[in-house]
Design an enzyme around this catalytic site. Structure first.
Site, mmCIF file in Angstrom:
data_model
loop_
_atom_site.group_PDB
_atom_site.id
_atom_site.type_symbol
_atom_site.label_atom_id
_atom_site.label_comp_id
_atom_site.label_asym_id
_atom_site.label_seq_id
_atom_site.Cartn_x
_atom_site.Cartn_y
_atom_site.Cartn_z
ATOM 1 N N ALA A 45 0.801 -1.226 0.000
ATOM 2 C CA ALA A 45 0.000 0.000 0.000
ATOM 3 C C ALA A 45 0.843 1.290 0.000
ATOM 4 O O ALA A 45 0.632 2.171 -0.862
ATOM 5 C CB ALA A 45 -0.966 -0.035 1.180
ATOM 6 N N GLN A 86 4.303 -13.401 -1.898
ATOM 7 C CA GLN A 86 5.038 -12.239 -1.373
ATOM 8 C C GLN A 86 5.859 -12.599 -0.134
ATOM 9 O O GLN A 86 6.877 -11.969 0.134
ATOM 10 C CB GLN A 86 4.071 -11.097 -1.026
ATOM 11 C CG GLN A 86 3.407 -10.428 -2.208
ATOM 12 C CD GLN A 86 2.079 -11.058 -2.549
ATOM 13 O OE1 GLN A 86 1.852 -12.238 -2.335
ATOM 14 N NE2 GLN A 86 1.169 -10.269 -3.101
ATOM 15 N N ASP A 120 -3.870 -2.758 4.091
ATOM 16 C CA ASP A 120 -4.167 -2.021 2.859
ATOM 17 C C ASP A 120 -5.244 -0.977 3.061
ATOM 18 O O ASP A 120 -5.337 -0.009 2.312
ATOM 19 C CB ASP A 120 -4.569 -2.985 1.746
ATOM 20 C CG ASP A 120 -3.351 -3.743 1.261
ATOM 21 O OD1 ASP A 120 -3.010 -4.769 1.880
ATOM 22 O OD2 ASP A 120 -2.705 -3.265 0.313
HETATM 23 O O1 MRU Z 1 -1.110 -7.432 -3.244
HETATM 24 P P1 MRU Z 1 -0.031 -6.754 -2.470
HETATM 25 O O2 MRU Z 1 1.272 -7.490 -2.515
HETATM 26 O O3 MRU Z 1 0.111 -5.296 -2.877
HETATM 27 O O4 MRU Z 1 -0.547 -6.776 -0.967
HETATM 28 C C1 MRU Z 1 0.235 -6.140 -0.010
HETATM 29 C C2 MRU Z 1 -0.235 -6.319 1.376
HETATM 30 O O5 MRU Z 1 -1.249 -6.916 1.636
HETATM 31 C C3 MRU Z 1 0.567 -5.622 2.437
HETATM 32 O O6 MRU Z 1 0.485 -6.319 3.657
HETATM 33 C C4 MRU Z 1 0.036 -4.202 2.642
HETATM 34 O O7 MRU Z 1 -0.064 -3.517 1.435
HETATM 35 C C5 MRU Z 1 0.886 -3.421 3.582
HETATM 36 S S1 MRU Z 1 2.480 -3.037 2.888
HETATM 37 C C6 MRU Z 1 3.296 -2.081 4.052
#
Ligand code: MRU
Length: 359
Positions: A56, A204, A245
């Site tokens: 995010a 991830q 997010d």
């Molecule tokens: O789909 P993504 O990889 O963008 O999802 C990211 C997440 O869910 C993270 O935990 C969130 O964005 C926080 S990042 C500091």
């Protein structure tokens, strides 16, 4: 493989001479450290959609630079001729991913600054937008550092920490959110044992969190998502740290798919479950988790993406939501740059914003 410490890479930056935004392509990690230099609107949209830039806060910083660059290239002499394409570009970028509020937050902030300064000349407005986009990045670094400091107060040397997805440096401009206390603790001579959930379907956890933690010298173990219960049962997890997010007014937290399951397990095993995120991820305009738009992703991410050949029968239905939300009752605390909000969140999140206004 280049095992240079990830803390020395910049995830997102503006290359002013080139007129590009440079991102570390997260789809290539951990096997390849590759930077993309983007200037076209379509490529910026794709970079977000394809998760070349992701997390995010990083999406927010990227979006601010993207909208500035697109605005800079608008050839217009009047406000009307400038604003129309600016607004169109904003709407287009905003359509790339719906769930992380940082995207619309950053785009709105850039657009609003232009609107507030509509009486200035176009070059003056462009200069202001450049300054603002850089400010958004600088603030992100500051917020993550503070989240790291606040989160570190929850940890003891030797703690076992379980995390889901990647809320580390790669997901922000620096330090990360959920992983920031670990990086900061390490700088101060502390040691932790971190368990990274694999985070199906886009991995991830193993590709990104494990990569940055290992590069930083952290004792890191990867597990498949369905192993978290066993790891908790073994007594190896003292605390769960995850990112977010979109946090909404009642304290429900939207994060990577699978986070709500981790929170339920943590509750069962009596393990504190903390969410770490900046105030730019808190959306007080939404009341409860059910009202958050959850991004649905292509079926191939589950059926094909990581395999030599398709691993699901043709014709099968696929449900692939990118996020879920954690009920606020399962959350021990929400760690922000202005302190740690505790239940009842309806009150404590407002207090966090009051502190922000006072600062
Ligand atoms: O789909 P993504 O990889 O963008 O999802 C990211 C997440 O869910 C993270 O935990 C969130 O964005 C926080 S990042 C500091």
């Amino acid at each position: 493989m280049d095992n240079k410490n990830i803390m020395s890479y910049e995830t997102v930056y503006l290359n002013e001479e080139e007129g590009t935004i440079v991102i570390l392509d997260q789809t290539k990690l951990p096997n390849e450290v590759k930077f993309l230099h983007l200037k076209e609107q379509k490529d910026m949209w794709q970079a977000i959609y394809l998760l070349q830039v992701r997390g995010a806060p990083a999406i927010g910083v990227f979006a601010a630079f993207a909208l500035y660059l697109l605005a800079k290239n608008i050839k217009a002499e009047t406000w009307e001729d400038f604003y129309k394409p600016l607004h169109e570009a904003k709407k287009y970028l905003n359509s790339s991913r719906p769930t992380a509020v940082n995207l619309s937050w950053a785009l709105n902030r850039i657009e609003q600054l232009a609107i507030d300064n509509r009486n200035k000349s176009i070059p003056e407005i462009k200069a202001l937008l450049l300054k603002e986009s850089k400010k958004i990045k600088a603030e992100d670094i500051w917020m993550c550092r503070q989240i790291g400091e606040n989160g570190l107060t929850l940890l003891k040397d030797g703690d076992g920490i379980l995390t889901h997805c990647n809320a580390g440096q790669l997901a922000t401009s620096k330090y990360g959110t959920a992983l920031a206390p670990i990086h900061l603790g390490l700088e101060r001579g502390m040691n932790f044992r971190v368990f990274c959930n694999e985070t199906r379907p886009l991995l991830q956890g193993v590709r990104l969190s494990a990569f940055e933690l290992i590069a930083d010298g952290v004792d890191t173990t990867i597990i498949c998502d369905n192993m978290a219960s066993q790891v908790m049962k073994n007594g190896w997890v003292n605390v769960v740290f995850v990112g977010c997010d979109r946090v909404v007014a009642n304290g429900d937290v939207c994060n990577k798919i699978g986070t709500s399951g981790v929170a339920i397990l943590a509750k069962y095993y009596g393990i504190p479950f903390y969410v770490l995120g900046p105030t730019s991820t808190i959306d007080m305009s939404i009341e409860k988790g059910e009202d958050i738009i959850i991004e649905q992703r292509p079926p191939e991410e589950i059926t094909d993406m990581w395999y030599k050949q398709r691993m699901a029968p043709q014709g099968v239905k696929v449900y692939n939501p990118a996020f879920d939300f954690v009920d606020h009752e399962l959350i021990t605390g929400i760690v922000t740059e202005y302190g740690i909000a505790r239940p009842p969140y309806i009150k404590s999140l407002k207090e966090i914003f009051n502190k922000k206004v006072e600062a």
